[in-house]
Design a protein around this motif. Structure first.
Motif, short mmCIF file in Angstrom:
data_model
loop_
_atom_site.label_atom_id
_atom_site.label_comp_id
_atom_site.label_asym_id
_atom_site.label_seq_id
_atom_site.Cartn_x
_atom_site.Cartn_y
_atom_site.Cartn_z
N GLY A 1 1.07 -2.03 0.08
CA GLY A 1 -0.16 -0.21 -0.31
C GLY A 1 0.97 1.23 -0.29
O GLY A 1 0.42 2.30 0.42
N LYS B 1 -1.27 -2.20 6.52
CA LYS B 1 0.19 -2.01 7.15
C LYS B 1 0.28 -2.39 8.52
O LYS B 1 0.97 -2.79 9.20
CB LYS B 1 -0.47 -0.47 7.08
CG LYS B 1 0.10 0.12 6.17
CD LYS B 1 -0.01 2.00 6.27
CE LYS B 1 0.58 2.29 4.46
NZ LYS B 1 -0.20 3.65 4.66
N TYR C 1 7.10 -5.12 7.15
CA TYR C 1 8.19 -4.01 6.17
C TYR C 1 9.33 -3.56 6.11
O TYR C 1 9.57 -2.60 7.37
CB TYR C 1 7.22 -3.00 5.31
CG TYR C 1 7.93 -2.20 3.90
CD1 TYR C 1 8.84 -3.36 3.50
CD2 TYR C 1 8.13 -1.75 3.47
CE1 TYR C 1 9.16 -2.67 2.21
CE2 TYR C 1 8.72 -0.13 2.45
CZ TYR C 1 9.42 -1.60 1.77
OH TYR C 1 10.00 -0.78 0.26
N SER D 1 15.20 2.95 7.21
CA SER D 1 15.11 3.28 7.20
C SER D 1 14.31 3.74 8.64
O SER D 1 13.34 4.58 9.32
CB SER D 1 13.66 3.66 6.42
OG SER D 1 13.03 2.36 6.35
N PHE D 2 15.33 3.76 9.53
CA PHE D 2 15.03 3.81 11.18
C PHE D 2 15.69 5.15 11.83
O PHE D 2 16.80 5.41 10.28
CB PHE D 2 15.17 2.09 12.07
CG PHE D 2 14.61 1.36 11.74
CD1 PHE D 2 12.86 1.86 12.52
CD2 PHE D 2 14.91 0.47 11.11
CE1 PHE D 2 12.25 0.08 12.34
CE2 PHE D 2 13.63 -0.32 10.78
CZ PHE D 2 12.07 -0.43 11.22
N TRP D 3 15.35 5.45 12.52
CA TRP D 3 15.75 6.86 13.05
C TRP D 3 17.45 6.84 13.85
O TRP D 3 17.75 6.21 14.72
CB TRP D 3 15.17 7.34 13.80
CG TRP D 3 13.95 8.10 13.16
CD1 TRP D 3 13.54 9.03 12.52
CD2 TRP D 3 12.49 7.03 12.60
NE1 TRP D 3 12.47 9.43 11.48
CE2 TRP D 3 11.95 7.70 11.94
CE3 TRP D 3 12.22 6.08 12.96
CZ2 TRP D 3 10.35 7.16 10.82
CZ3 TRP D 3 11.17 5.53 11.81
CH2 TRP D 3 10.23 6.62 11.30
N PHE E 1 9.42 3.94 19.49
CA PHE E 1 8.90 4.19 18.22
C PHE E 1 7.05 3.73 17.95
O PHE E 1 6.55 3.83 17.92
CB PHE E 1 10.08 5.22 17.66
CG PHE E 1 8.84 5.60 16.88
CD1 PHE E 1 7.99 6.98 17.25
CD2 PHE E 1 8.68 5.58 15.54
CE1 PHE E 1 7.12 7.67 16.35
CE2 PHE E 1 8.50 6.14 14.48
CZ PHE E 1 6.72 7.55 14.63
N VAL E 2 8.53 2.31 17.42
CA VAL E 2 7.21 1.37 16.64
C VAL E 2 6.25 1.11 17.17
O VAL E 2 5.08 0.37 16.91
CB VAL E 2 8.27 0.34 15.94
CG1 VAL E 2 7.61 -0.53 14.95
CG2 VAL E 2 9.60 1.30 15.12
N MET F 1 3.83 3.43 17.84
CA MET F 1 2.86 3.90 16.41
C MET F 1 1.75 2.42 16.26
O MET F 1 0.69 2.49 16.01
CB MET F 1 4.00 3.19 15.39
CG MET F 1 4.26 4.41 14.54
SD MET F 1 2.78 5.27 14.43
CE MET F 1 3.64 6.73 13.78
N TYR F 2 2.44 1.07 16.90
CA TYR F 2 1.77 0.00 16.28
C TYR F 2 0.62 -0.56 17.68
O TYR F 2 -0.66 -1.61 17.39
CB TYR F 2 2.17 -1.40 15.71
CG TYR F 2 2.13 -1.71 14.88
CD1 TYR F 2 1.57 -1.61 13.81
CD2 TYR F 2 3.55 -0.88 14.70
CE1 TYR F 2 2.46 -1.60 12.14
CE2 TYR F 2 4.39 -0.80 13.36
CZ TYR F 2 3.61 -1.20 12.19
OH TYR F 2 4.64 -1.15 11.26
#
Lengths: 315, 380
Positions: free
Chosen positions: A58, A82, A87, A93-95, A106-107, A110-111
């Motif tokens: 997506g 998602k 993914y 692509s992490f901080w 953080f992740v 987020m979930y």
């Protein structure tokens, strides 16, 4: 197809197409990944692997085509997808200016993971990142970054993992550990779609698909992919193989020559013509030749040059 | 020896060519290179006027005669004053000044002409909004000359006996809000808006482009986050930063520059909060429009230019031509300058602040809608 049958597939997409400007990146790609399957996605750089993966989860809207991911429509239900998909992007692509623990935390937020702290601790423990938890993610080596990324992708217990070249730039041992982890996840029923360039990784997949110039050229198990191309392959052993390669290139029956160190693989679809050419060449050059089983790599090189010819033949 | 050439024109030229090629690819930078000088030239060349004329003036007339009409006409003819209307009483005059609708109110007291003719040397009153002394100084300096010319014209014939010292009538100028004409009062209170504009727009402008440039945006998009969550979540820390900046500026204004605080400090903070919100929406919009951090900074600077020049911070707003005022009226800084100067220097309350509050609110909501709409949910 009934709804029950479609639920056997973690990914079931048909006729995906994607343009970027006047560049046709993905053409009519259809994929089916069964639940609990490790599905290898192979193809040269820029062939559309990443674009296809992004459409499945997506992150990109396909120009045409439809399908489901974990039973959710890829066009309308990307929010649900998602929530249930992990993914792992090709580029880390992490901080980098957050620590490992802060990234995971953080992740987890987020979930909206229940008992977040415990989940983060467990992830750190499970991947052996506990001692490095307060280190900035940016300071990690490639192998550790990849482990951290996998841990972060697994935090919300996804049912499907999309891994985009997860082992690029990672040393062989870390790669092997990574694949052991992937296989144990698959054994627990998690489906995995993984893109790779490595043959040793390809053979560990249950199913393979090969994509080049946006077209899906073949898919199936490794054995199916190999037999599907009906290639016969001979190996020639000796020195100065580069010269021999030049000589053989235009001989009857020879479609492809590839050197692997001191071995030259010669392949072609016309088995009889190839046998005659090889036997006479080997005899005159005084080299040892033997017929071998065609490998995945031979097949992929054949697929790539085949579609190259098909595409370039018009110009 | 030639191989160790310290300066090879071939290598040098290859770098020149590479820079030109990269510059040509970066359309926005190129547009800025051309756009900034053009905008600056137009604003400085035509928009800015340090000798502002045609300043809005209202009249409270309790007496009408040839002499008062002649005086008002002379004011208009001087080109410094533009009469925009008449007001019924002093309270209405004060309100118009407080809201910044007019810069001057001319008060002609009842019986002015009669007292003039009796030789009682009456006075007219000009009340001026002196928060920005540069805006009013030249106009007020012209008043004495205008009085003299009216006397020359109108006090003739049998009335000529009234000429001489003292003059038959005089004009009392009452500079309101900033009676000592201290420019710093105006500049320091305006600085708050300028500093907030610069930092808020630039900092939030980078907020999303940074994620995009570092590749972390893909990760953020792959997680179940909605645009409004991402955008508003990113803005919260900057609201705190903005309020800290506002506090520093207010402390410096009060204790270093001795700016008088006539109004409510709480009202200043509320205004600052609204203004910060307006600027954050600008920044976040730039952030979702720009492709990279450099472009975001360039957009920020491009936005900053008209703000500093056309908002009435650096140059008198009323002195600008109509088109420049029209641009200024689209900028939140214009309203914030009026609002804060109004509260601090004029002691304005809610009623007089409202005309500057609602445009900022509309601006904020409109831009937030643009920002959310332009946020890309996918990587397309």
């Amino acid at each position: 197809m009934t709804a029950e049958a479609s639920s056997n597939y973690a990914i079931d997409v048909r006729g995906l197409n994607k343009h970027f400007g006047d560049k046709y990146v993905v053409r009519d790609v259809s994929l089916r990944v069964r639940r609990g399957e490790i599905f290898g996605f192979l193809g040269p750089n820029g062939s559309g692997k990443t674009t296809t993966i992004r459409m499945v989860c997506g992150l990109l809207k396909p120009d045409a085509g439809a399908g489901t991911c974990l039973g959710y429509d890829i066009g309308r239900e990307s929010a649900e997808i998602k929530r249930n998909v992990g993914y792992m992007t090709q580029r880390f692509s992490f901080w980098e200016d957050l620590t490992i623990r802060e990234n995971l935390d953080f992740v987890a937020r987020m979930y909206d993971i229940p008992s977040r702290k415990a989940a983060v601790e467990e992830a750190l423990q499970g991947l052996g990142l506990k001692e490095r938890a307060s280190q900035l993610a940016g300071g990690l080596s490639g192998g550790w970054k990849q482990r951290m990324a996998l841990a972060a992708c697994m935090l919300h217990q996804p049912r499907l993992l999309l891994l985009d070249e997860p082992t690029a730039g990672v040393d062989p041992r870390a790669r092997r550990d990574f694949w052991d982890e992937i296989q144990s996840l698959a054994a627990r029923g998690i489906s995995v779609l993984v893109s790779t360039h490595y043959m040793d990784e390809a053979v560990r997949c249950h199913k393979l698909a090969y994509i080049a110039w946006g077209r899906l050229l073949t898919q199936g198990s490794a054995a199916e992919v190999i037999t599907g191309q009906r290639l016969s392959t001979w190996a020639l052993y000796g020195q100065r193989l580069a010269e021999l390669q030049e000589v053989l290139r235009n001989q009857p029956g020879v479609e492809q020559t590839v050197t692997f160190g001191d071995t030259l693989h010669v392949s072609g679809t016309d088995a009889e013509a190839l046998r005659q050419t090889i036997e006479s060449t080997a005899h005159s050059a005084g080299l040892r030749a033997e017929k071998i089983d065609t490998g995945l790599e031979d097949v992929f090189i054949h697929l790539m040059s085949g579609s190259d010819r098909g595409d370039g033949g018009k110009s | 020896m030639s191989r160790r050439n310290p300066f090879s024109t071939v290598r040098w030229w290859s770098i020149v060519l590479k820079e030109f090629t990269q510059l040509r690819r970066d359309r926005l930078t190129f547009a800025m290179i051309v756009g900034i000088p053009i905008v600056q030239m137009i604003i400085f060349g035509y928009g800015i006027n340090t000798n502002p004329k045609h300043l809005d003036t209202a009249i409270i007339s309790a007496d009408s005669s040839n002499i008062t009409r002649s005086f008002i006409e002379a004011l208009q003819n001087s080109s410094y004053f533009r009469i925009v209307g008449t007001l019924p009483n002093e309270a209405a005059g004060r309100a118009a000044l407080a809201q910044g609708k007019v810069l001057f109110v001319i008060n002609i007291p009842p019986g002015f002409t009669r007292r003039l003719l009796r030789g009682e040397h009456p006075s007219l009153l000009i009340e001026a909004d002196a928060t920005d002394p540069t805006a009013t100084a030249n106009a007020l300096a012209a008043v004495n000359g205008i009085v003299q010319s009216v006397i020359q014209q109108e006090i003739t014939g049998p009335l000529a006996v009234l000429r001489g010292k003292p003059a038959p009538f005089s004009v009392a100028v009452h500079p309101l809000y900033n009676p000592e004409d201290i420019t710093q009062y105006n500049v320091v209170s305006g600085l708050m808006g300028v500093i907030l504009t610069l930092t808020m727009v630039l900092m939030t402008g980078l907020a999303i482009t940074r994620e995009r440039e570092r590749g972390t945006m893909e990760n953020l998009l792959a997680m179940p986050s909605t645009p409004i969550e991402v955008m508003s979540g990113k803005l919260i820390p900057y609201i705190g930063i903005g309020l800290i900046q506002a506090t520093i500026i207010l402390l410096a204004a009060r204790y270093v520059f001795q700016v008088p605080f006539f109004g409510n400090v709480g009202a200043v903070y509320l205004s600052a909060l609204l203004f910060i919100a307006a600027n954050l929406t600008v920044g976040i919009t730039f952030s979702s429009l720009a492709r990279n951090q450099l472009q975001a900074v360039q957009l920020g600077i491009f936005y900053f230019l008209p703000n500093i020049l056309l908002s009435g911070f650096m140059f008198p707003f009323k002195g600008m031509p109509d088109w420049a005022q029209a641009i200024g009226n689209l900028l939140p800084l214009t309203y914030f300058n009026r609002l804060v100067r109004g509260i601090l220097l004029k002691g304005n309350g809610w009623a007089n602040s409202w005309p500057s509050v609602w445009p900022m609110m509309i601006f904020t909501f409109a831009l937030m809608a643009v920002a959310v709409a332009s946020y890309r949910r996918t990587l397309d």
